[in-house]
Design a protein around this motif. Structure first.
Motif, PDB file in Angstrom:
ATOM      1  N   SER A  68      87.261  65.797  67.602  1.00 33.71           N
ATOM      2  CA  SER A  68      88.206  65.953  66.498  1.00 33.71           C
ATOM      3  C   SER A  68      87.889  65.008  65.352  1.00 33.71           C
ATOM      4  CB  SER A  68      89.639  65.706  66.988  1.00 33.71           C
ATOM      5  OG  SER A  68      90.099  66.783  67.772  1.00 33.71           O
ATOM      6  N   ALA A  72      86.815  66.245  61.717  1.00 33.99           N
ATOM      7  CA  ALA A  72      87.671  65.875  60.595  1.00 33.99           C
ATOM      8  C   ALA A  72      86.900  65.111  59.528  1.00 33.99           C
ATOM      9  CB  ALA A  72      88.852  65.035  61.098  1.00 33.99           C
ATOM     10  N   LEU A 203      92.394  66.994  61.388  1.00 28.00           N
ATOM     11  CA  LEU A 203      92.707  66.360  62.675  1.00 28.00           C
ATOM     12  C   LEU A 203      93.891  67.035  63.350  1.00 28.00           C
ATOM     13  CD1 LEU A 203      91.637  63.850  64.282  1.00 28.00           C
ATOM     14  CD2 LEU A 203      93.529  62.576  63.270  1.00 28.00           C
TER      15      LEU A 203
END
Length: 271
Positions: A68, A72, A203
């Protein structure tokens, strides 16, 4: 009269308290129960950090969290670059042909349901036979967040005086150098705020990532969702608390960057 008008009435205080409780009480409860020693989520067993330890020992969750963060950071960087260029085009190229169509397509993800966006991107990746994984999620999140960056940067560009660039060009700078030397330093805080906003949105995303991810590239929201479907574990509370803390830090830094950009824009404005 003015002093009385500025005082908060009992009704206003009550409405404010209820609004804040509606927004933040669930988050506060989640944070408190992330320190619960009991294995039962709804039973308080004393203060403990055991579930944070469980999280850092859970390799699958750590891998999802790392995925993640990578997605992101990468998608936010691409979205910031493309969104800033789009904002410059809309702010400095007011008369180019197709501007209305371009701005409409740019800002479409703001109002488009995420399910539609995710499904359309999935169909695109299937049509071009692209292997779904890290880069497909990055492309999807860049598509989602680029418009938010463009909104932030375009607002800052609109508040700046164009004559500053004209003065620089009168002194011998070409348009590109005038932009880099004069305008870019003034909009850097808004660009940073756009990056942080894009990072936070990426995120947090679950819907679009679930359409565009592949084996071995599950993000943390997808992992949490799959775990919650089988029952809420105390470890999930600890993970969510860490995510809330990270997003809170990003939002605070973005707000400070926006205020700095405001102050610079006002100081650069002609008297």
């Amino acid at each position: 009269m003015a002093a009385a008008a500025n005082k908060l009435s009992r009704f206003n205080v009550t409405a404010l308290a209820l609004g804040l409780a509606f927004l933040y009480l669930p988050i506060v409860i989640l944070i408190i129960y992330s320190f619960n020693a009991s294995r039962l989520v709804t039973v308080w067993g004393g203060w403990s950090l055991r579930w944070y330890t469980e999280f850092f020992n859970d390799s699958a969750m750590i891998d999802a969290a790392w995925m993640s963060l990578r997605v992101a950071a990468t998608s936010a960087t691409f979205a910031t670059l493309l969104g800033t260029l789009a904002a410059i085009a809309l702010s400095r190229g007011a008369g180019f042909r197709g501007r209305t169509l371009f701005s409409g397509m740019l800002y479409a993800p703001l109002v488009m349901p995420e399910v539609i966006t995710g499904l359309s991107l999935l169909l695109l990746f299937v049509a071009i036979n692209a292997e779904r994984g890290f880069w497909t999620v990055v492309i999807a999140h860049t598509t989602l967040t680029m418009c938010f960056v463009a909104v932030v940067v375009q607002a800052r560009l609109g508040a700046l005086d164009k004559s500053l660039e004209e003065v620089a060009m009168d002194l011998g700078c070409d348009p590109a150098r005038a932009f880099l030397a004069v305008t870019l330093p003034l909009i850097v805080p808004s660009v940073a705020a756009g990056w942080m906003l894009a990072f936070t949105l990426s995120l947090d995303d679950l819907v679009i990532a679930s359409f565009t991810t592949g084996p071995g590239s599950a993000t943390l929201p997808i992992r949490i969702y799959s775990e919650v479907r089988l029952g809420i574990k105390p470890e999930i509370n600890a993970i969510c608390t860490l995510v809330v803390a990270l997003i809170a830090v990003v939002i605070v830094v973005a707000s400070l960057a926006s205020k700095i950009s405001d102050a610079r824009g006002k100081s650069a404005a002609p008297l």
